[in-house]
Scaffold this motif. Structure first.
Motif, PDB file in Angstrom:
ATOM      1  N   UNK A  91      -7.409 -13.218  11.393  1.00 29.42           N
ATOM      2  CA  UNK A  91      -7.323 -11.774  11.178  1.00 29.42           C
ATOM      3  C   UNK A  91      -6.193 -11.438  10.199  1.00 29.42           C
ATOM      4  N   UNK A  92      -6.557 -10.677   9.173  1.00 25.96           N
ATOM      5  CA  UNK A  92      -5.614 -10.239   8.147  1.00 25.96           C
ATOM      6  C   UNK A  92      -5.625  -8.721   8.110  1.00 25.96           C
ATOM      7  N   UNK A  93      -4.461  -8.123   8.272  1.00 25.65           N
ATOM      8  CA  UNK A  93      -4.337  -6.670   8.182  1.00 25.65           C
ATOM      9  C   UNK A  93      -3.460  -6.366   6.974  1.00 25.65           C
ATOM     10  N   UNK A  94      -4.020  -5.595   6.053  1.00 24.94           N
ATOM     11  CA  UNK A  94      -3.330  -5.246   4.811  1.00 24.94           C
ATOM     12  C   UNK A  94      -2.939  -3.787   4.823  1.00 24.94           C
ATOM     13  N   UNK A  95      -1.687  -3.517   4.440  1.00 25.57           N
ATOM     14  CA  UNK A  95      -1.239  -2.149   4.203  1.00 25.57           C
ATOM     15  C   UNK A  95      -1.159  -1.984   2.688  1.00 25.57           C
ATOM     16  N   UNK A  96      -1.933  -1.051   2.167  1.00 25.77           N
ATOM     17  CA  UNK A  96      -1.990  -0.825   0.725  1.00 25.77           C
ATOM     18  C   UNK A  96      -0.825   0.040   0.255  1.00 25.77           C
ATOM     19  N   UNK A  97      -0.425  -0.153  -0.990  1.00 26.86           N
ATOM     20  CA  UNK A  97       0.599   0.711  -1.586  1.00 26.86           C
ATOM     21  C   UNK A  97       0.036   2.117  -1.725  1.00 26.86           C
ATOM     22  N   UNK A  98       0.781   3.084  -1.297  1.00 25.01           N
ATOM     23  CA  UNK A  98       0.370   4.475  -1.483  1.00 25.01           C
ATOM     24  C   UNK A  98       0.634   4.881  -2.927  1.00 25.01           C
ATOM     25  N   UNK A  99      -0.237   5.733  -3.443  1.00 25.53           N
ATOM     26  CA  UNK A  99      -0.048   6.265  -4.778  1.00 25.53           C
ATOM     27  C   UNK A  99      -0.735   5.484  -5.881  1.00 25.53           C
ATOM     28  N   UNK A 100      -1.403   4.379  -5.547  1.00 28.07           N
ATOM     29  CA  UNK A 100      -2.172   3.645  -6.554  1.00 28.07           C
ATOM     30  C   UNK A 100      -3.391   4.491  -6.902  1.00 28.07           C
ATOM     31  N   UNK A 101      -3.707   4.569  -8.195  1.00 29.02           N
ATOM     32  CA  UNK A 101      -4.830   5.406  -8.630  1.00 29.02           C
ATOM     33  C   UNK A 101      -5.746   4.640  -9.572  1.00 29.02           C
ATOM     34  N   UNK A 102      -6.998   5.060  -9.578  1.00 30.88           N
ATOM     35  CA  UNK A 102      -7.968   4.556 -10.541  1.00 30.88           C
ATOM     36  C   UNK A 102      -7.663   5.194 -11.889  1.00 30.88           C
ATOM     37  N   UNK A 103      -8.281   4.699 -12.955  1.00 29.27           N
ATOM     38  CA  UNK A 103      -8.016   5.228 -14.290  1.00 29.27           C
ATOM     39  C   UNK A 103      -8.384   6.702 -14.426  1.00 29.27           C
ATOM     40  N   UNK A 104      -9.288   7.197 -13.573  1.00 23.14           N
ATOM     41  CA  UNK A 104      -9.642   8.620 -13.634  1.00 23.14           C
ATOM     42  C   UNK A 104      -8.727   9.486 -12.780  1.00 23.14           C
ATOM     43  N   UNK A 105      -7.726   8.874 -12.146  1.00 23.78           N
ATOM     44  CA  UNK A 105      -6.767   9.618 -11.334  1.00 23.78           C
ATOM     45  C   UNK A 105      -7.097   9.663  -9.854  1.00 23.78           C
ATOM     46  N   UNK A 106      -8.290   9.211  -9.473  1.00 24.20           N
ATOM     47  CA  UNK A 106      -8.662   9.213  -8.052  1.00 24.20           C
ATOM     48  C   UNK A 106      -7.806   8.196  -7.302  1.00 24.20           C
ATOM     49  N   UNK A 107      -7.364   8.534  -6.080  1.00 32.21           N
ATOM     50  CA  UNK A 107      -6.537   7.594  -5.319  1.00 32.21           C
ATOM     51  C   UNK A 107      -7.312   6.351  -4.893  1.00 32.21           C
ATOM     52  N   UNK A 108      -6.621   5.218  -4.865  1.00 30.38           N
ATOM     53  CA  UNK A 108      -7.172   3.956  -4.365  1.00 30.38           C
ATOM     54  C   UNK A 108      -6.845   3.886  -2.884  1.00 30.38           C
ATOM     55  N   UNK A 109      -7.847   3.586  -2.064  1.00 30.82           N
ATOM     56  CA  UNK A 109      -7.624   3.560  -0.617  1.00 30.82           C
ATOM     57  C   UNK A 109      -8.453   2.461   0.036  1.00 30.82           C
ATOM     58  N   UNK A 110      -8.338   2.365   1.344  1.00 30.98           N
ATOM     59  CA  UNK A 110      -9.118   1.395   2.122  1.00 30.98           C
ATOM     60  C   UNK A 110     -10.615   1.614   1.920  1.00 30.98           C
ATOM     61  N   UNK A 111     -11.020   2.851   1.661  1.00 29.90           N
ATOM     62  CA  UNK A 111     -12.442   3.137   1.418  1.00 29.90           C
ATOM     63  C   UNK A 111     -12.961   2.374   0.206  1.00 29.90           C
ATOM     64  N   UNK A 112     -12.123   2.157  -0.798  1.00 32.11           N
ATOM     65  CA  UNK A 112     -12.549   1.421  -1.985  1.00 32.11           C
ATOM     66  C   UNK A 112     -12.814  -0.048  -1.669  1.00 32.11           C
ATOM     67  N   UNK A 113     -12.025  -0.606  -0.777  1.00 40.20           N
ATOM     68  CA  UNK A 113     -12.255  -1.998  -0.376  1.00 40.20           C
ATOM     69  C   UNK A 113     -13.538  -2.090   0.436  1.00 40.20           C
ATOM     70  N   UNK A 114     -13.744  -1.157   1.343  1.00 39.73           N
ATOM     71  CA  UNK A 114     -15.000  -1.142   2.101  1.00 39.73           C
ATOM     72  C   UNK A 114     -16.195  -1.004   1.167  1.00 39.73           C
TER      73      UNK A 114
END
Length: 169
Positions: A91-114
């Protein structure tokens, strides 16, 4: 950090927010090896054939969850801020850096990995070969769950000791 000179006019005009507002609260900072580089220039890259296709990812899309350190002896968090590995290595639990964004400005989140796991790699039309072998253990796909917007957990059927290294690749 400093504002890139080629972006100064955009910031002055209000078309682009200042660099302090564009960076995440805790950005990934790569240690200086020789000296801080200069802004601008041209990157020339040569790819001699299919065996060097990996260069495309490294040159144009190297923002992975983990990255190799400068001497390629270990991996370190990149888009991931912290990782917790269960004692059994399943089991691996990752905490993502807050404030990372895609090139269009949309936030990167756990939903993107899913989305990447379920809708791209798990989509038979887009990925007819199924999940990559490094993402399965014991012939089974991992259970991937969103804990919150910035936390995601992978649970494997068997220990997956090379998971962070594979993510750095």
């Amino acid at each position: 950090y400093r504002e890139a000179p080629m972006l100064a006019k955009l910031v002055e005009s209000g078309a682009l927010p200042p660099v302090a507002q564009r960076l995440p609260p805790e950005p990934m900072v790569v240690p200086v090896v020789e000296r801080i580089g200069d802004y601008g220039g041209t990157w020339h890259e040569y790819i001699s054939g299919p065996s060097e296709a990996y260069k495309l990812q490294r040159a144009g899309a190297y923002e992975t969850l983990f990255r190799w350190n400068a001497d390629f002896t270990d991996v370190e968090p990149n888009i991931v801020e912290a990782v917790d590995v269960a004692n059994d290595g399943r089991q691996y639990t990752f905490r993502l850096r807050k404030g990372i964004r895609w090139s269009d400005g949309a936030p990167f989140s756990a939903d993107d990995i899913l989305f990447a796991i379920n809708d791209v790699l798990g989509n038979k039309e887009l990925s007819p070969g199924g999940l990559p072998s490094w993402l399965t253990m014991g012939g089974e796909a991992p259970f991937v769950e969103k804990i919150d917007d910035y936390t995601i957990r992978f649970t494997f059927a068997e220990p997956q000791g090379m998971f962070t290294q594979r993510l750095a690749d």
